[in-house]
Each structure stands twice: as C-alpha cells, then as structure tokens.
Design a protein around this motif. Structure first.
Motif, PDB file in Angstrom:
ATOM      1  N   ALA A  28      -3.757  -1.968  -7.972  1.00  0.00           N
ATOM      2  CA  ALA A  28      -3.956  -0.535  -8.215  1.00  0.00           C
ATOM      3  C   ALA A  28      -2.581   0.028  -8.560  1.00  0.00           C
ATOM      4  CB  ALA A  28      -4.519   0.137  -6.974  1.00  0.00           C
ATOM      5  N   ARG A  29      -2.455   0.584  -9.764  1.00  0.00           N
ATOM      6  CA  ARG A  29      -1.176   1.183 -10.170  1.00  0.00           C
ATOM      7  C   ARG A  29      -1.416   2.642 -10.512  1.00  0.00           C
ATOM      8  NH1 ARG A  29       0.770  -1.373  -7.591  1.00  0.00           N
ATOM      9  NH2 ARG A  29       1.994  -3.256  -7.785  1.00  0.00           N
ATOM     10  N   ASP A  30      -0.931   3.518  -9.639  1.00  0.00           N
ATOM     11  CA  ASP A  30      -1.144   4.953  -9.837  1.00  0.00           C
ATOM     12  C   ASP A  30      -2.620   5.279 -10.089  1.00  0.00           C
ATOM     13  OD1 ASP A  30       1.292   6.255  -9.388  1.00  0.00           O
ATOM     14  OD2 ASP A  30       2.076   5.527 -11.303  1.00  0.00           O
ATOM     15  N   ALA A  31      -3.492   4.649  -9.316  1.00  0.00           N
ATOM     16  CA  ALA A  31      -4.920   4.918  -9.441  1.00  0.00           C
ATOM     17  C   ALA A  31      -5.223   6.273  -8.806  1.00  0.00           C
ATOM     18  CB  ALA A  31      -5.726   3.814  -8.764  1.00  0.00           C
ATOM     19  N   PHE A  62       0.836  -1.206   0.000  1.00  0.00           N
ATOM     20  CA  PHE A  62       0.000   0.000   0.000  1.00  0.00           C
ATOM     21  C   PHE A  62       0.868   1.252   0.000  1.00  0.00           C
ATOM     22  CE2 PHE A  62      -2.349   3.405   1.992  1.00  0.00           C
ATOM     23  CZ  PHE A  62      -3.610   3.296   1.457  1.00  0.00           C
ATOM     24  N   ASN A  63       0.593   2.142  -0.963  1.00  0.00           N
ATOM     25  CA  ASN A  63       1.292   3.430  -0.998  1.00  0.00           C
ATOM     26  C   ASN A  63       0.373   4.478  -1.627  1.00  0.00           C
ATOM     27  OD1 ASN A  63       3.035   5.611  -1.355  1.00  0.00           O
ATOM     28  ND2 ASN A  63       4.827   4.267  -1.698  1.00  0.00           N
ATOM     29  N   LEU A  64      -0.018   5.442  -0.802  1.00  0.00           N
ATOM     30  CA  LEU A  64      -0.894   6.518  -1.270  1.00  0.00           C
ATOM     31  C   LEU A  64      -0.071   7.803  -1.228  1.00  0.00           C
ATOM     32  CD1 LEU A  64      -3.706   7.519  -2.096  1.00  0.00           C
ATOM     33  CD2 LEU A  64      -4.325   7.574   0.314  1.00  0.00           C
ATOM     34  N   THR A  65       0.175   8.397  -2.405  1.00  0.00           N
ATOM     35  CA  THR A  65       1.067   9.572  -2.461  1.00  0.00           C
ATOM     36  C   THR A  65       0.328  10.840  -2.053  1.00  0.00           C
ATOM     37  OG1 THR A  65       0.479   9.936  -4.757  1.00  0.00           O
ATOM     38  CG2 THR A  65       2.450   8.631  -4.341  1.00  0.00           C
ATOM     39  N   GLN A  66       1.124  11.917  -1.877  1.00  0.00           N
ATOM     40  CA  GLN A  66       0.560  13.225  -1.520  1.00  0.00           C
ATOM     41  C   GLN A  66      -0.476  13.677  -2.548  1.00  0.00           C
ATOM     42  OE1 GLN A  66       0.908  15.147   1.216  1.00  0.00           O
ATOM     43  NE2 GLN A  66       1.941  13.338   2.014  1.00  0.00           N
ATOM     44  N   LEU A 102      -2.734   6.001  -5.845  1.00  0.00           N
ATOM     45  CA  LEU A 102      -2.660   4.800  -5.015  1.00  0.00           C
ATOM     46  C   LEU A 102      -1.968   3.658  -5.741  1.00  0.00           C
ATOM     47  CD1 LEU A 102      -3.636   3.111  -2.497  1.00  0.00           C
ATOM     48  CD2 LEU A 102      -5.649   2.552  -3.867  1.00  0.00           C
ATOM     49  N   ASN A 103      -1.015   3.056  -5.038  1.00  0.00           N
ATOM     50  CA  ASN A 103      -0.463   1.769  -5.450  1.00  0.00           C
ATOM     51  C   ASN A 103      -0.805   0.769  -4.358  1.00  0.00           C
ATOM     52  OD1 ASN A 103       0.726   2.807  -7.722  1.00  0.00           O
ATOM     53  ND2 ASN A 103       2.828   2.242  -7.162  1.00  0.00           N
ATOM     54  N   ALA A 104      -1.337  -0.356  -4.758  1.00  0.00           N
ATOM     55  CA  ALA A 104      -1.621  -1.404  -3.780  1.00  0.00           C
ATOM     56  C   ALA A 104      -1.978  -2.674  -4.533  1.00  0.00           C
ATOM     57  CB  ALA A 104      -2.784  -1.008  -2.873  1.00  0.00           C
TER      58      ALA A 104
HETATM   59  C1  LIG Z   1       3.312   2.964  -8.338  1.00  0.00           C
HETATM   60  O1  LIG Z   1       3.749   1.965  -9.241  1.00  0.00           O
HETATM   61  C2  LIG Z   1       4.257   2.486 -10.435  1.00  0.00           C
HETATM   62  C3  LIG Z   1       4.557   1.339 -11.368  1.00  0.00           C
HETATM   63  O2  LIG Z   1       5.111   0.258 -10.669  1.00  0.00           O
HETATM   64  C4  LIG Z   1       5.484   3.343 -10.126  1.00  0.00           C
HETATM   65  O3  LIG Z   1       6.007   3.897 -11.298  1.00  0.00           O
HETATM   66  C5  LIG Z   1       5.089   4.445  -9.156  1.00  0.00           C
HETATM   67  O4  LIG Z   1       6.227   5.197  -8.745  1.00  0.00           O
HETATM   68  C6  LIG Z   1       4.427   3.867  -7.932  1.00  0.00           C
HETATM   69  N1  LIG Z   1       3.928   4.915  -7.089  1.00  0.00           N
HETATM   70  C7  LIG Z   1       4.013   4.877  -5.777  1.00  0.00           C
HETATM   71  C8  LIG Z   1       3.362   5.996  -5.070  1.00  0.00           C
HETATM   72  O5  LIG Z   1       4.562   3.958  -5.189  1.00  0.00           O
END
Ligand SMILES: *[C@@H]1O[C@H](CO)[C@@H](O)[C@H](O)[C@H]1NC(C)=O
Ligand SMILES: *[C@@H]1O[C@H](CO)[C@@H](O)[C@H](O)[C@H]1NC(C)=O
Ligand SMILES: *[C@@H]1O[C@H](CO)[C@@H](O)[C@H](O)[C@H]1NC(C)=O
Length: 197
Positions: free
Chosen positions: A125-128, A58-62, A66-68
């Motif tokens: 979820a990839r950069d959703a 799980f990673n939700l950016t500023q 969302l990546n998860a």
């Molecule tokens: C999310 O995944 C993409 C592709 O793997 C990557 O380019 C991006 O930096 C990731 N973003 C975060 C917030 O982890």
C-alpha cells in the motif's frame, strides 16, 4: 375433391424423420460421452488457504493515507488426479472496508496434478487513501494489535486433461476474514478461502 398426397412428399416426410432420429441419436451419444469423460476425470474442488500473513512498515497519516507492506503465503492445492492447471494471469488484492488498499500480480505458473504450490504475495500500500470510517477503525485495530483483512485473488486459468486444454476461465478466491497481527512475534492462524469458478 380429395387431393391425395403425391408419393414425393411421403418420402420427404420419411427423410425428415430419419434426420430427426439420427440427430437425436447423436445428441444422446454426445451426452453419454460427456458423462463418461466426467466420470473418468472426476473433477474435485481446488483448495486455497492462507498459511502466513504479516504487516510491515505500517504508517497511517493524519489525512488517512496508508503505507504498509502485506506479506501472505497462499497454499494452492490441486487434488485432481487427471486435471492440471495453467494459471495464466494472477492478480491479488488486499481489501479493507471493501476498498482495495494493496495490489500485486503473481507470475504465471503451471500446477501439475495432485500438487501443492505455495504462492508468496508481497502487496504494497503506497499512499492508499482510506475513507474516514475505515481509517478510524484501522487506527483502533493497530492499537489492538490485529486486523481483519480480505484477500482476493482473481486468476485466468485453463484446465489440462491429457492433451486437451480448456478455454480460459476466471477463478475468484476470497479469503475472509484473514486475521493479521501487526507484531510478527504472534502466530498466524490458517484461513480457508472460498472459491468461485
Ligand atoms: C509512503 O510512501 C511514499 C513512497 O515511498 C512516500 O513518498 C510517503 O511519504 C509515504 N507516506 C508515509 C505516510 O509514510
Ligand atoms: C509515518 O510517516 C510520516 C511521514 O512520512 C513520518 O513523519 C512518521 O515518522 C512515520 N511514522 C512511522 C511510525 O514510521
Ligand atoms: C508442485 O509443482 C511445482 C511446479 O511443477 C513443483 O515445483 C513442486 O515441487 C510441486 N510440489 C509438489 C508437492 O509436488
């Protein structure tokens, strides 16, 4: 001035009546056959439950991207003794705040009668992009340790009874709310899904 009907039109009227009676009899026969087949087949509702669920990476950016990875196991139960099912096209979605955040497809499969099949879903979820309110709430949920998600499955299915196969129908499954812990050490509580066919 009376104009007696010629016998020809009388026989025509009888013909029309005979055809009407034959048609009515046919309709009744077809209706009865449908009823008998239905009674013999006795369709029962298909049952779907979510048995396991977890979130990884799980990673939700500023800026609310969302990546998860979401992992779910859906149990599909076909209780029918006469009907088997072809799942020809299966799509699964994770919804949050009525937005799709992750999607996957499941390989087509055949489900026999009285069968339980477990479907492992791996949804990414990839950069959703999330809306502001959804992202804000998801951050809160992350710190509280669990989140409510909706799982939706849309499938094109056909029924098989004996050698007869039905046309395609759209099956919609909604598992809501599905409670998922961010920490995998917490247990998962089974979720019952609604079925729309
Ligand atoms: C999310 O995944 C993409 C592709 O793997 C990557 O380019 C991006 O930096 C990731 N973003 C975060 C917030 O982890
Ligand atoms: C989330 O992604 C960002 C950008 O890719 C990275 O800097 C950060 O360390 C990641 N956070 C976690 C918890 O993985
Ligand atoms: C359900 O059907 C699948 C596919 O035919 C089969 O692999 C599986 O063993 C069956 N499960 C049960 C409980 O009968």
């Amino acid at each position: 001035m009376a104009n007696p009907q010629p016998p020809r039109s009388l026989t025509q009227a009888m013909l029309v009546r005979t055809i009407a009676i034959v048609l009515l009899a046919l309709i009744i026969l077809v209706g009865l056959s449908v009823l008998i087949i239905w009674l013999a087949v006795r369709p029962k509702r298909l049952v779907y439950t979510v048995e396991e669920g977890s979130i990884h990476g799980f990673n939700l950016t500023q800026n609310n991207h969302l990546n998860a990875t979401f992992n779910f196991v859906i149990r599909a139960y076909n209780p029918n003794t006469k009907i088997s099912i072809y799942y020809d096209k299966v799509e699964a979605y994770v919804f949050y705040y009525d937005e799709t955040v992750a999607f996957t497809t499941v390989d087509p499969f055949f489900q026999p009668r009285r069968n339980v099949t477990h479907l492992g879903l791996n949804l990414m979820a990839r950069d959703a992009a999330l809306e502001g309110a959804a992202a804000k709430d998801l951050r809160l949920k992350k710190s509280s340790g669990e989140v409510e998600l909706d799982i939706r499955v849309k499938a094109k299915i056909r029924f098989k009874v004996g050698v007869w196969k039905s046309r395609h129908r759209t099956l919609r499954i909604l598992c809501s709310p599905t409670m998922v812990h961010f920490s995998s050490s917490k247990g998962f509580k089974r979720t019952y899904c609604d079925v729309d066919l």
